[in-house]
Scaffold this motif. Structure first.
Motif, PDB file in Angstrom:
ATOM      1  N   CYS A 149      69.186  34.798  18.003  1.00 56.84           N
ATOM      2  CA  CYS A 149      69.876  36.088  17.849  1.00 56.84           C
ATOM      3  C   CYS A 149      69.332  36.860  16.648  1.00 56.84           C
ATOM      4  O   CYS A 149      69.217  38.087  16.666  1.00 56.84           O
ATOM      5  CB  CYS A 149      71.383  35.880  17.681  1.00 56.84           C
ATOM      6  SG  CYS A 149      72.140  35.317  19.212  1.00 56.84           S
ATOM      7  N   ARG A 150      68.945  36.108  15.595  1.00 60.59           N
ATOM      8  CA  ARG A 150      68.424  36.771  14.394  1.00 60.59           C
ATOM      9  C   ARG A 150      67.090  37.462  14.699  1.00 60.59           C
ATOM     10  O   ARG A 150      66.868  38.609  14.292  1.00 60.59           O
ATOM     11  CB  ARG A 150      68.235  35.731  13.284  1.00 60.59           C
ATOM     12  CG  ARG A 150      68.012  36.361  11.929  1.00 60.59           C
ATOM     13  CD  ARG A 150      67.828  35.330  10.858  1.00 60.59           C
ATOM     14  NE  ARG A 150      67.908  35.957   9.560  1.00 60.59           N
ATOM     15  CZ  ARG A 150      66.958  36.714   9.034  1.00 60.59           C
ATOM     16  NH1 ARG A 150      65.869  36.934   9.731  1.00 60.59           N
ATOM     17  NH2 ARG A 150      67.101  37.261   7.841  1.00 60.59           N
ATOM     18  N   SER A 151      66.223  36.718  15.423  1.00 58.18           N
ATOM     19  CA  SER A 151      64.909  37.320  15.740  1.00 58.18           C
ATOM     20  C   SER A 151      65.072  38.566  16.611  1.00 58.18           C
ATOM     21  O   SER A 151      64.348  39.547  16.449  1.00 58.18           O
ATOM     22  CB  SER A 151      63.991  36.309  16.412  1.00 58.18           C
ATOM     23  OG  SER A 151      64.556  35.891  17.626  1.00 58.18           O
ATOM     24  N   ILE A 180      71.870  41.516  11.105  1.00 58.81           N
ATOM     25  CA  ILE A 180      71.042  40.482  10.454  1.00 58.81           C
ATOM     26  C   ILE A 180      71.844  39.811   9.342  1.00 58.81           C
ATOM     27  O   ILE A 180      71.860  38.578   9.221  1.00 58.81           O
ATOM     28  CB  ILE A 180      69.731  41.096   9.896  1.00 58.81           C
ATOM     29  CG1 ILE A 180      68.834  41.551  11.067  1.00 58.81           C
ATOM     30  CG2 ILE A 180      68.972  40.086   9.039  1.00 58.81           C
ATOM     31  CD1 ILE A 180      67.659  42.415  10.649  1.00 58.81           C
ATOM     32  N   ALA A 230      67.711  40.502  16.541  1.00 63.90           N
ATOM     33  CA  ALA A 230      68.275  41.542  15.672  1.00 63.90           C
ATOM     34  C   ALA A 230      67.201  42.155  14.776  1.00 63.90           C
ATOM     35  O   ALA A 230      67.196  43.349  14.502  1.00 63.90           O
ATOM     36  CB  ALA A 230      69.397  40.955  14.818  1.00 63.90           C
ATOM     37  N   GLU A 231      66.210  41.288  14.391  1.00 65.24           N
ATOM     38  CA  GLU A 231      65.111  41.785  13.551  1.00 65.24           C
ATOM     39  C   GLU A 231      64.254  42.780  14.316  1.00 65.24           C
ATOM     40  O   GLU A 231      63.726  43.737  13.747  1.00 65.24           O
ATOM     41  CB  GLU A 231      64.244  40.614  13.071  1.00 65.24           C
ATOM     42  CG  GLU A 231      64.804  39.955  11.816  1.00 65.24           C
ATOM     43  CD  GLU A 231      64.095  38.664  11.477  1.00 65.24           C
ATOM     44  OE1 GLU A 231      63.200  38.244  12.260  1.00 65.24           O
ATOM     45  OE2 GLU A 231      64.458  38.057  10.462  1.00 65.24           O
ATOM     46  N   ILE A 269      74.500  37.511  10.805  1.00 64.09           N
ATOM     47  CA  ILE A 269      73.923  36.274  11.339  1.00 64.09           C
ATOM     48  C   ILE A 269      73.480  35.347  10.211  1.00 64.09           C
ATOM     49  O   ILE A 269      73.644  34.130  10.274  1.00 64.09           O
ATOM     50  CB  ILE A 269      72.761  36.595  12.307  1.00 64.09           C
ATOM     51  CG1 ILE A 269      73.316  37.267  13.572  1.00 64.09           C
ATOM     52  CG2 ILE A 269      72.006  35.345  12.709  1.00 64.09           C
ATOM     53  CD1 ILE A 269      72.285  37.866  14.496  1.00 64.09           C
ATOM     54  N   ASP A 270      72.948  35.937   9.117  1.00 66.56           N
ATOM     55  CA  ASP A 270      72.536  35.126   7.954  1.00 66.56           C
ATOM     56  C   ASP A 270      73.725  34.374   7.362  1.00 66.56           C
ATOM     57  O   ASP A 270      73.629  33.185   7.038  1.00 66.56           O
ATOM     58  CB  ASP A 270      71.912  36.013   6.875  1.00 66.56           C
ATOM     59  CG  ASP A 270      70.473  36.381   7.231  1.00 66.56           C
ATOM     60  OD1 ASP A 270      69.944  35.742   8.187  1.00 66.56           O
ATOM     61  OD2 ASP A 270      69.901  37.293   6.616  1.00 66.56           O
ATOM     62  N   ASN A 292      65.795  45.958  13.993  1.00 65.95           N
ATOM     63  CA  ASN A 292      66.058  46.371  12.591  1.00 65.95           C
ATOM     64  C   ASN A 292      67.539  46.697  12.355  1.00 65.95           C
ATOM     65  O   ASN A 292      67.885  47.635  11.637  1.00 65.95           O
ATOM     66  CB  ASN A 292      65.217  47.594  12.205  1.00 65.95           C
ATOM     67  CG  ASN A 292      63.751  47.227  12.001  1.00 65.95           C
ATOM     68  OD1 ASN A 292      63.469  46.118  11.549  1.00 65.95           O
ATOM     69  ND2 ASN A 292      62.871  48.119  12.386  1.00 65.95           N
ATOM     70  N   ASP A 293      68.402  45.918  12.933  1.00 67.28           N
ATOM     71  CA  ASP A 293      69.841  46.138  12.761  1.00 67.28           C
ATOM     72  C   ASP A 293      70.299  45.339  11.532  1.00 67.28           C
ATOM     73  O   ASP A 293      70.550  44.137  11.607  1.00 67.28           O
ATOM     74  CB  ASP A 293      70.555  45.667  14.035  1.00 67.28           C
ATOM     75  CG  ASP A 293      72.026  46.051  14.051  1.00 67.28           C
ATOM     76  OD1 ASP A 293      72.568  46.295  12.960  1.00 67.28           O
ATOM     77  OD2 ASP A 293      72.608  46.084  15.150  1.00 67.28           O
ATOM     78  N   GLU A 294      70.329  46.006  10.398  1.00 66.52           N
ATOM     79  CA  GLU A 294      70.601  45.337   9.108  1.00 66.52           C
ATOM     80  C   GLU A 294      71.938  44.628   9.084  1.00 66.52           C
ATOM     81  O   GLU A 294      72.059  43.491   8.622  1.00 66.52           O
ATOM     82  CB  GLU A 294      70.539  46.369   7.963  1.00 66.52           C
ATOM     83  CG  GLU A 294      69.156  46.913   7.668  1.00 66.52           C
ATOM     84  CD  GLU A 294      68.190  45.839   7.194  1.00 66.52           C
ATOM     85  OE1 GLU A 294      68.634  44.878   6.519  1.00 66.52           O
ATOM     86  OE2 GLU A 294      66.985  45.932   7.528  1.00 66.52           O
ATOM     87  N   SER A 300      69.032  31.386  15.282  1.00 65.22           N
ATOM     88  CA  SER A 300      67.677  31.906  15.006  1.00 65.22           C
ATOM     89  C   SER A 300      67.209  32.841  16.119  1.00 65.22           C
ATOM     90  O   SER A 300      66.517  33.829  15.863  1.00 65.22           O
ATOM     91  CB  SER A 300      66.692  30.756  14.786  1.00 65.22           C
ATOM     92  OG  SER A 300      66.452  30.109  15.994  1.00 65.22           O
TER      93      SER A 300
END
Lengths: 251, 191
Positions: free
Chosen positions: A189-191, A202, A193-194, A205-206, A197-199, A187
């Motif tokens: 690393c995801r935040s 993201i 990445a958000e 990581i999802d 805005n690195d799609e 979570s």
């Protein structure tokens, strides 16, 4: 009347203020000078009588009043006051040794604080870019790499474990994922990445999060069945390839 | 050798009232006895001593430390006593018609007669001599009296007395000689 020049030495002689040479000289003079001798004899007896007189002592109550009056006017202890001058003396002009130590400690702490805030300031998070175009701005390269390597290790182990192996080995992967706080790291690393805005990142990581959730929620009774599902998911999503691709390693 | 007062004097000059208090405590007896020897009774001596300490406190910032603190304080006390004697003489001259029965010196003598452990005859003899010395010294000029008192009752060296009285040591010796011989004359006359 003509007086002898040495006459005044009678006082010094009587009060023992002549050195040995002067004393001997004066004694010789006394033996030869009749004027001085007469003067000396006349002086000596009276001076001796006066010298042995003791002064009348003051009454104790009077003495007490006198001491008390002086003590009140001129106390032997310095009164503490909050005057600015006294404070300045106490802290800066005439500080005592413990105060100097305390001041040095405070200055050192202030120095460290300023130093940490300016000179040794933590380096800004560098933009992480790998060879394949994944840009993870503001995500520390170190954190992200570490996370991906941990995840890769777990996933590889899961994939490489054959169904007929001991169930406990599979369970240990779940525990490993939990103890390594991989979900929390996901979570984080995801935040990050958000924020950039690195799609691609993201999405990766999802996918990882989904698989990790499956691994963490694995249960004893559905172990073999679930393990096979997870293996299939990993293979289908091509997750290991994506991770390798991201970290730039050879597959 | 360093004078033990120097440190306290320096502190007092910097405004440390506690240091001056310590100096006062150190010299309170000496100053009182010098004042007594010069003015002749303890009641007035007490006022003179307190005045001397006040003058010392007030003038301490101007004390150049060319002499010792002790010598400086003795000088202040001597001057205060001389000033007091002068003003007393003026007061006495202004009230010559008042009775002298309330003389403080008389009361002191009575106290001494009561307290002393000596035989009565000896006490009377001592007091007579003391009284004679006191009366003779009172009749001396102020500087001569101060030189006499400082030498006989305070054991001050001639050089120090010269410094206290701000005069030449030869003059001090002359004062002592003349005062002693005057007393001898008085003693002879009494006998």
């Amino acid at each position: 009347m003509k007086t002898c020049a040495k006459q005044y030495q009678i006082v010094d002689y009587f009060f023992d203020e002549l050195n040995e040479i002067q004393k001997n000289e004066f004694e010789k003079h006394l033996a030869n000078c009749e004027d001085c001798r007469n003067y000396f004899e006349s002086f000596f007896s009276t001076a001796a009588l006066i010298k042995e007189q003791k002064r009348i002592k003051p009454k104790p109550e009077m003495l007490d009043l006198y001491y008390q009056a002086l003590k009140t006017k001129y106390p032997t202890r310095k009164k503490f006051s909050f005057r600015a001058k006294d404070l300045l003396d106490f802290l800066i002009i005439k500080p005592s040794f413990p105060i100097r130590i305390a001041e040095a400690a405070v200055l050192l702490m202030i120095g460290i604080f300023i130093g940490r805030a300016t000179i040794w300031k933590a380096e800004p998070v560098q933009q992480f870019t790998n060879g394949n175009g994944y840009a993870a701005s503001h995500v520390s390269e170190l954190i992200l790499n570490h996370y991906l390597q941990e995840t890769e290790m777990i996933l590889l182990d899961v994939v490489n474990t054959s169904p007929d192996e001991d169930d406990q080995v599979l369970l240990s992967f779940a525990q490993l994922a939990q103890y390594g706080n991989l979900l929390q790291k996901t979570s984080l690393c995801r935040s990050k990445a958000e924020e950039t805005n690195d799609e691609k990142l993201i999405m990766l990581i999802d996918d990882i999060e989904l698989i990790l959730l499956e691994i963490c929620n694995i249960e004893q009774r559905t172990l073999t069945e679930k393990a096979n599902e997870i293996r299939e998911q990993i293979n289908e999503s091509n997750l290991l390839f994506e991770i390798k691709n991201f970290t730039g390693k050879e597959i | 050798m360093k004078n033990p007062d120097d440190k306290l004097v320096k502190k007092a000059k910097m405004g440390d009232s506690g240091a001056f208090g310590k100096l006062v405590k150190r010299y309170q007896n000496k100053v009182l006895y010098l004042a007594y020897d010069l003015v002749g009774n303890y009641y007035d001596a007490q006022d003179v001593a307190q005045n001397a300490f006040y003058q010392a406190f007030k003038n301490l910032p101007f004390f150049k430390e060319q002499s010792t603190f002790s010598t400086w304080l003795y000088r202040i006390t001597t001057n205060a006593a001389i000033d007091f004697q002068r003003s007393r003489k003026r007061r006495q001259a202004a009230s010559l018609n008042q009775p002298m029965s309330e003389n403080k010196e008389d009361r002191e003598l009575i106290d001494t007669l009561k307290d002393s452990a000596k035989p009565f005859d000896k006490k009377v003899e001592d007091l007579d001599l003391k009284e004679l010395i006191r009366k003779t010294t009172e009749s001396l000029p102020p500087q001569q009296r101060a030189a006499f008192v400082l030498k006989y009752f305070h054991d001050k060296p001639t050089e120090d007395i010269a410094e206290i009285l701000n005069c030449d040591p030869i003059t001090v010796r002359g004062h002592i000689l003349r005062a002693t011989l005057k007393l001898k004359k008085q003693l002879k006359a009494e006998k």
